[in-house]
Write a protein that holds these residues in place. Structure first.
Motif, short mmCIF file in Angstrom:
data_model
loop_
_atom_site.label_atom_id
_atom_site.label_comp_id
_atom_site.label_asym_id
_atom_site.label_seq_id
_atom_site.Cartn_x
_atom_site.Cartn_y
_atom_site.Cartn_z
N SER A 100 77.09 -46.08 -69.54
CA SER A 100 78.43 -46.54 -69.88
C SER A 100 79.31 -46.66 -68.65
O SER A 100 80.34 -47.35 -68.67
CB SER A 100 79.09 -45.58 -70.87
N ALA A 101 78.93 -45.98 -67.56
CA ALA A 101 79.74 -46.02 -66.35
C ALA A 101 79.42 -47.21 -65.47
O ALA A 101 80.14 -47.50 -64.53
CB ALA A 101 79.51 -44.72 -65.54
N ASN A 102 78.31 -47.91 -65.78
CA ASN A 102 77.96 -49.11 -65.03
C ASN A 102 78.83 -50.26 -65.53
O ASN A 102 78.74 -50.62 -66.70
CB ASN A 102 76.47 -49.43 -65.22
N PRO A 103 79.68 -50.83 -64.68
CA PRO A 103 80.61 -51.85 -65.17
C PRO A 103 79.95 -53.12 -65.68
O PRO A 103 80.50 -53.81 -66.53
CB PRO A 103 81.48 -52.14 -63.94
N GLN A 104 78.75 -53.44 -65.17
CA GLN A 104 78.06 -54.65 -65.60
C GLN A 104 76.56 -54.38 -65.75
O GLN A 104 75.78 -54.75 -64.89
CB GLN A 104 78.30 -55.80 -64.61
N PRO A 105 76.15 -53.71 -66.83
CA PRO A 105 74.71 -53.45 -67.01
C PRO A 105 73.95 -54.74 -67.26
O PRO A 105 74.53 -55.75 -67.68
CB PRO A 105 74.68 -52.55 -68.25
N ARG A 106 72.64 -54.72 -66.99
CA ARG A 106 71.83 -55.92 -67.18
C ARG A 106 71.85 -56.35 -68.64
O ARG A 106 71.63 -55.56 -69.55
CB ARG A 106 70.38 -55.63 -66.77
N LYS A 107 72.11 -57.63 -68.86
CA LYS A 107 72.13 -58.18 -70.21
C LYS A 107 71.04 -59.22 -70.43
O LYS A 107 70.76 -59.58 -71.55
CB LYS A 107 73.51 -58.79 -70.49
N SER A 108 70.47 -59.73 -69.35
CA SER A 108 69.41 -60.71 -69.48
C SER A 108 68.60 -60.71 -68.20
O SER A 108 68.93 -60.02 -67.22
CB SER A 108 69.98 -62.11 -69.75
N GLU A 109 67.52 -61.48 -68.20
CA GLU A 109 66.67 -61.57 -67.01
C GLU A 109 67.41 -62.20 -65.84
O GLU A 109 67.07 -61.95 -64.68
CB GLU A 109 65.42 -62.38 -67.36
N LYS A 110 68.44 -63.00 -66.13
CA LYS A 110 69.17 -63.69 -65.06
C LYS A 110 70.35 -62.88 -64.55
O LYS A 110 70.98 -63.26 -63.57
CB LYS A 110 69.66 -65.05 -65.57
N LYS A 111 70.68 -61.77 -65.21
CA LYS A 111 71.82 -60.96 -64.79
C LYS A 111 71.36 -59.52 -64.62
O LYS A 111 71.13 -58.80 -65.59
CB LYS A 111 72.94 -61.04 -65.82
N ARG A 112 71.17 -59.10 -63.37
CA ARG A 112 70.53 -57.82 -63.08
C ARG A 112 71.42 -56.64 -63.36
O ARG A 112 70.98 -55.57 -63.74
CB ARG A 112 70.07 -57.79 -61.61
N GLY A 113 72.71 -56.75 -63.17
CA GLY A 113 73.58 -55.59 -63.32
C GLY A 113 73.78 -54.89 -61.99
O GLY A 113 73.05 -55.11 -61.02
N GLU A 114 74.78 -54.04 -61.94
CA GLU A 114 75.12 -53.37 -60.69
C GLU A 114 74.50 -51.98 -60.62
O GLU A 114 74.32 -51.32 -61.63
CB GLU A 114 76.64 -53.26 -60.56
N GLU A 115 74.18 -51.56 -59.41
CA GLU A 115 73.72 -50.18 -59.19
C GLU A 115 74.94 -49.34 -58.86
O GLU A 115 75.25 -49.07 -57.71
CB GLU A 115 72.72 -50.13 -58.04
N LEU A 116 75.65 -48.94 -59.91
CA LEU A 116 76.92 -48.29 -59.67
C LEU A 116 77.25 -47.33 -60.80
O LEU A 116 77.11 -47.65 -61.97
CB LEU A 116 78.04 -49.35 -59.56
N ILE A 117 77.68 -46.14 -60.43
CA ILE A 117 78.26 -45.20 -61.38
C ILE A 117 79.73 -45.07 -61.02
O ILE A 117 80.08 -44.59 -59.94
CB ILE A 117 77.56 -43.82 -61.33
N ALA A 118 80.59 -45.55 -61.90
CA ALA A 118 82.01 -45.65 -61.57
C ALA A 118 82.68 -44.29 -61.47
O ALA A 118 83.48 -44.04 -60.58
CB ALA A 118 82.71 -46.52 -62.62
N ASN A 119 82.38 -43.39 -62.41
CA ASN A 119 83.03 -42.09 -62.43
C ASN A 119 82.02 -41.01 -62.81
O ASN A 119 81.23 -41.19 -63.71
CB ASN A 119 84.18 -42.07 -63.44
#
Length: 515
Positions: free
Chosen positions: A268-287
């Protein structure tokens, strides 16, 4: 003439149909190392099921694995310093959505009482009973809870307590067998009448997954309507193998690392988790959060959203001495003792009561210096590597409960191995001959090889213990009115999820290398 014309048209139609069938005929799966066809009785009949992800077992939630900082997330006010922060990775796994409830454990006892009804098995049922006397106190009137908490329907879906670590471990084995047994019955590979036989005092002759896979338990084979399983001669096969992808892995207690990772639910802390094969998502923990829920970018024990629930407690815990649920007319958590397993605020994985309600057993043996010694991938202390006990000979490989008999591996046969040399790894580097470190149990410490970790805080704890990074221990044969458990299961396959199209690894577009 007309008849001849009709025959000609029919012939053309059949020829056209045959051509279309051959055109759309599915290509035979073939071995890339031998060239032999799979699932072809004319070429050996080696059965290879389609690659697929395992099912999500009853009661479980999928937890996508990853890396996280395990350990303390706030000041160590207890002075234990037994949870030094360190970076680890856990693989994807499944875990129960809720704690195991009284009704679930009574279902377990019901099965034991019927299958092991013969007086010779009296100890089997007795040893599984939870200790309801954990509610007693010399200076409190808790006798009604002693008598009614586990049995009364009002408490059906309250978490079971008074269960030792060993009892929780045995429950997981029983649950594995029941889930796999009904799976085989539903698929037609076992006859449903076998249930009547088992529940009528079947004793040793009850379904056990490992006994079934090793051919020690036959049951009553069924007749599946659509049976894809074939032997080398192409005949239908009614005995299922694990590689057929029908049976589920074992239910078990989660490791401490798995439990803590699932509780924090950093997805839940990842602002943009992967939603498809074309969108990888960020390696980030916001808080970095303190408790098992994330609340508007910061952590506290009450709901901050405007509305009727603003100020409501997000967990079942003890606010202060003598304050278990607040003031009449304005009860804060509305629960003096444990509450229903689906109450309070679930975390981002959809898991309930990972902070508060009851603390929970995990698989690990306790050591205060665990964080300095364990692997950084799937860390766990508690291994005893075993092998099948064949001393009784073929046909005598099961114990009195119908389970396969195992014994520790011989250390003498492990001397030439590189990855491990001892079967008993519980005290590895901490109380064994290699480290020259020993625990004086009962003299200088209460820590032993039977000390098991429990996590999460309870209805009877102050807020500090609600943080997933905190850890305590108790002997595996002891129990408490504040400790319950939930089960986990290993996930096989792609780590991102249970969908059929998920992949392991990155697959880039095929391009010719430039010369």
């Amino acid at each position: 003439m007309v008849k001849t014309l009709k025959n000609s048209i029919l012939a053309l139609l059949l020829l056209s149909l045959a051509s279309s069938c051959s055109l759309f005929h599915k290509k035979q799966d073939k071995s890339t190392v031998t060239g032999w066809n799979y699932n072809d009785k004319n070429q050996g009949g080696f059965y290879v099921p389609k690659a697929k992800d395992i099912k999500t077992g009853p009661g479980l939630v999928f937890v996508q694995g990853g890396t996280f900082t395990m350990g303390a997330s706030q000041e160590d006010v207890m002075g234990d310093w037994n949870n030094i922060p360190r970076r680890v990775t856990v693989n994807s796994f499944f875990i129960d959505k809720t704690e195991v409830a009284n009704v679930h454990y009574r279902e377990y006892l019901y099965w034991l009482e019927n299958v092991f009804s013969d007086p010779q098995y009296a100890a089997v049922v007795k040893n599984a009973l939870p200790d309801t006397l954990v509610w007693r106190s010399e200076l409190a009137y808790n006798e009604p809870i002693v008598e009614y908490y586990f049995r009364h329907p009002a408490y059906n879906y309250y978490p079971v307590v008074g269960v030792t670590w060993q009892q929780a471990h045995d429950f997981c084995i029983w649950r594995t067998d029941r889930v796999n047994q009904i799976e085989l019955i539903n698929e037609g590979f076992q006859n449903k009448n076998v249930l009547k036989q088992e529940l009528n005092g079947g004793g040793q002759e009850n379904f056990n997954t490992k006994s079934y896979l090793m051919g020690e338990y036959q049951g009553v084979p069924g007749k599946p309507k659509k049976n894809p399983l074939k032997d080398a001669q192409g005949r239908p096969r009614t005995t299922v193998k694990f590689e057929d992808g029908i049976l589920l892995p074992d239910y078990r207690l989660p490791t401490e690392a798995e439990w803590e990772y699932a509780a924090l639910a950093y997805i839940s802390a990842n602002p943009q988790p992967r939603k498809s094969e074309k969108k990888r998502g960020e390696e980030l923990i916001a808080n970095k959060q303190v408790y098992a829920w994330q609340n508007d970018g910061f952590d506290n024990l009450r709901s901050t959203r405007h509305g009727a629930w603003q100020g409501a407690f997000l967990a079942n815990f003890k606010r202060g001495n003598g304050d278990y649920m607040g003031t009449a007319g304005g009860l804060n958590d509305r629960s003096a003792i444990p509450s229903e397993v689906t109450s309070f605020f679930p975390n981002a994985f959809g898991l309930y009561n990972m902070s508060g309600n009851v603390s929970e057993w995990v698989a690990d043996v306790y050591r205060p210096t665990t964080g300095l010694e364990e692997d950084d991938f799937n860390p766990y202390r508690g291994n005893v590597f075993k092998k099948l006990d064949v001393s009784g000979g073929e046909g005598n490989l099961r114990d009195s409960l119908g389970r396969m008999k195992y014994i520790p591996e011989n250390d003498s046969t492990l001397r030439n191995r590189r990855n491990y040399q001892r079967s008993y790894a519980i005290d590895y580097l901490d109380g064994d001959s290699l480290s020259q470190v020993n625990y004086g149990y009962g003299i200088t410490t209460l820590i032993s090889d039977k000390s098991r970790v429990y996590k999460g805080g309870s209805w009877n704890d102050m807020p500090y213990w609600l943080s997933p990074g905190t850890r305590r221990y108790m002997e595996e044969d002891q129990s408490s009115n504040a400790i319950g458990f939930r089960c986990a299961m290993t996930h096989y396959g792609a780590p991102e999820g249970t969908a059929a199209k998920t992949k392991t690894g990155n697959f880039f577009p095929k391009r010719r290398q430039k010369r």
